[in-house]
Design a protein around this motif. Structure first.
Motif, PDB file in Angstrom:
ATOM      1  N   TYR A   1      60.193 -22.314  -0.300  1.00  0.00           N
ATOM      2  CA  TYR A   1      59.914 -20.916   0.039  1.00  0.00           C
ATOM      3  C   TYR A   1      59.974 -19.953  -1.034  1.00  0.00           C
ATOM      4  N   GLU A   2      59.806 -19.944  -2.348  1.00  0.00           N
ATOM      5  CA  GLU A   2      59.234 -19.051  -3.233  1.00  0.00           C
ATOM      6  C   GLU A   2      57.743 -18.903  -2.643  1.00  0.00           C
ATOM      7  N   VAL A   3      56.718 -19.807  -2.451  1.00  0.00           N
ATOM      8  CA  VAL A   3      55.600 -19.100  -1.707  1.00  0.00           C
ATOM      9  C   VAL A   3      56.081 -18.636  -0.319  1.00  0.00           C
ATOM     10  N   LEU A   4      56.269 -18.765   0.252  1.00  0.00           N
ATOM     11  CA  LEU A   4      56.833 -18.373   1.699  1.00  0.00           C
ATOM     12  C   LEU A   4      57.173 -17.358   1.645  1.00  0.00           C
ATOM     13  N   SER A   5      58.251 -17.024   0.373  1.00  0.00           N
ATOM     14  CA  SER A   5      58.563 -15.608   0.505  1.00  0.00           C
ATOM     15  C   SER A   5      57.708 -14.276  -0.435  1.00  0.00           C
ATOM     16  N   ALA A   6      56.665 -15.045  -1.246  1.00  0.00           N
ATOM     17  CA  ALA A   6      55.698 -14.540  -2.064  1.00  0.00           C
ATOM     18  C   ALA A   6      55.106 -13.482  -0.813  1.00  0.00           C
ATOM     19  N   PRO A   7      54.436 -12.640  -1.257  1.00  0.00           N
ATOM     20  CA  PRO A   7      52.996 -11.757  -0.449  1.00  0.00           C
ATOM     21  C   PRO A   7      51.692 -12.631  -0.304  1.00  0.00           C
ATOM     22  N   VAL A   8      52.212 -13.568   0.336  1.00  0.00           N
ATOM     23  CA  VAL A   8      51.197 -14.382   0.323  1.00  0.00           C
ATOM     24  C   VAL A   8      50.657 -14.605   1.294  1.00  0.00           C
ATOM     25  N   SER A   9      49.525 -14.982   2.030  1.00  0.00           N
ATOM     26  CA  SER A   9      49.321 -15.185   3.250  1.00  0.00           C
ATOM     27  C   SER A   9      49.383 -16.826   4.002  1.00  0.00           C
ATOM     28  N   TYR A  10      49.583 -17.038   4.859  1.00  0.00           N
ATOM     29  CA  TYR A  10      49.567 -18.400   5.596  1.00  0.00           C
ATOM     30  C   TYR A  10      48.283 -18.854   5.274  1.00  0.00           C
ATOM     31  N   VAL A  11      46.833 -18.186   5.329  1.00  0.00           N
ATOM     32  CA  VAL A  11      45.773 -18.250   5.528  1.00  0.00           C
ATOM     33  C   VAL A  11      45.297 -18.680   4.007  1.00  0.00           C
ATOM     34  N   GLU A  12      45.647 -17.887   2.456  1.00  0.00           N
ATOM     35  CA  GLU A  12      45.043 -17.998   1.183  1.00  0.00           C
ATOM     36  C   GLU A  12      46.296 -19.542   1.283  1.00  0.00           C
ATOM     37  N   ILE A  13      47.775 -19.874   1.471  1.00  0.00           N
ATOM     38  CA  ILE A  13      48.382 -20.258   1.048  1.00  0.00           C
ATOM     39  C   ILE A  13      47.437 -21.721   1.198  1.00  0.00           C
ATOM     40  N   VAL A  14      46.974 -22.121   2.444  1.00  0.00           N
ATOM     41  CA  VAL A  14      46.381 -23.290   2.972  1.00  0.00           C
ATOM     42  C   VAL A  14      44.843 -23.326   2.271  1.00  0.00           C
ATOM     43  N   ILE A  15      44.270 -22.394   2.362  1.00  0.00           N
ATOM     44  CA  ILE A  15      42.818 -22.405   1.721  1.00  0.00           C
ATOM     45  C   ILE A  15      43.439 -23.124  -0.215  1.00  0.00           C
ATOM     46  N   GLY A  16      44.563 -22.063  -0.602  1.00  0.00           N
ATOM     47  CA  GLY A  16      44.967 -22.512  -1.728  1.00  0.00           C
ATOM     48  C   GLY A  16      45.236 -24.567  -1.758  1.00  0.00           C
ATOM     49  N   TYR A  17      45.653 -24.850  -1.441  1.00  0.00           N
ATOM     50  CA  TYR A  17      46.362 -26.051  -0.834  1.00  0.00           C
ATOM     51  C   TYR A  17      45.113 -27.584  -0.716  1.00  0.00           C
ATOM     52  N   VAL A  18      44.499 -26.953   0.539  1.00  0.00           N
ATOM     53  CA  VAL A  18      43.670 -27.615   1.358  1.00  0.00           C
ATOM     54  C   VAL A  18      42.073 -27.605   0.116  1.00  0.00           C
TER      55      VAL A  18
END
Length: 253
Positions: free
Chosen positions: A90-107
């Protein structure tokens, strides 16, 4: 594109690998080496060539694909499951980070780990059997495509799973059997005609066949079909990830 957020997620996931080198790297390499010892050296020395390739060399692409797919799924699923399990997602989702950036980071981190592991296994194989890579660029392309595709698939599994047991169900009960039945240790031309047709419904066949073509120039399925099926599965996984973030499936509940 927020490069800093991608780098933060990527470095965090990669740091976990360096802390668990025995589990993340050494264990898969040693396990695969045992396959080379048993099937490549011991049994392979007593078997005839397949499509003009020694049996020990013939199984190299299949064994690399087995490790690549399972490790990609494991790394990506565990990487997103732990934040979900602990609530830090939830901290990641509430941060100014787009879904695309989250996926690129983890994947991206999961794909990097599995690609490095695949290359290590390829180098390790040289200790047991001789082989040549006829199409190195194609080999690297298949390696990266498979790593990214199954890392995306693992990301989906990590979001779907709500227990540690569920993280292992699909890799152990579906992916591993499909890999063993997908021509890892044999050519599907060796099967009766009926079973050859049935085997073509196994999607892993196309991955192993295309990867083997990059090594030896021989394949059970045309290289264009193998590449097309790989891209199709990649697109399907990307669609599932897009749907997860669009609907907030298990991320916002």
């Amino acid at each position: 594109m927020n490069i800093h957020s991608i780098r933060a997620i990527y470095k965090f996931e990669m740091a976990r690998t360096w802390r668990t080198l025995m589990q993340s790297v050494a264990s898969p390499v040693i396990s695969t080496s045992l396959y080379f010892v048993v099937f490549g050296s011991a049994i392979g020395s007593r078997m005839v060539e397949i499509d003009g390739v020694s049996y020990g060399a013939f199984i190299i692409p299949g064994l690399i694909m087995l490790s690549l797919m399972t490790q990609s799924i494991s790394n990506a699923s565990f990487g997103i499951y732990m934040p979900t399990f602990s609530g830090t997602i939830y901290e990641v989702l509430s941060a100014p980070v787009s879904y695309v950036e989250i996926v690129i980071g983890y994947v991206g981190a999961a794909a990097t780990k599995s690609t490095i592991l695949g290359l290590l296994i390829l180098l390790t194989a040289r200790l047991f059997v001789d082989y040549d890579v006829q199409h190195p660029l194609l080999m690297i392309s298949f390696l990266l495509l498979t790593a990214v595709t199954f890392s995306l698939f693992g990301f989906v599994i990590g979001v779907w799973a709500d227990t540690f047991e569920k993280l292992q169900i699909i890799p152990l009960m579906i992916i591993t059997p499909l890999t063993f039945l997908g021509g890892s240790f044999y050519s599907i031309d060796m099967l009766p005609p009926v079973w050859q047709t049935v085997t073509l419904f196994n999607p892993v066949v196309y991955l192993i066949s295309g990867f083997r073509y990059s090594f030896f120039g021989v394949a059970d399925v045309h290289i264009g079909v193998s590449l097309g099926m790989t891209l199709f599965f990649l697109t399907l996984c990307m669609g599932l990830v897009w749907w997860i973030f669009k609907t907030g499936y298990k991320l916002k509940s």
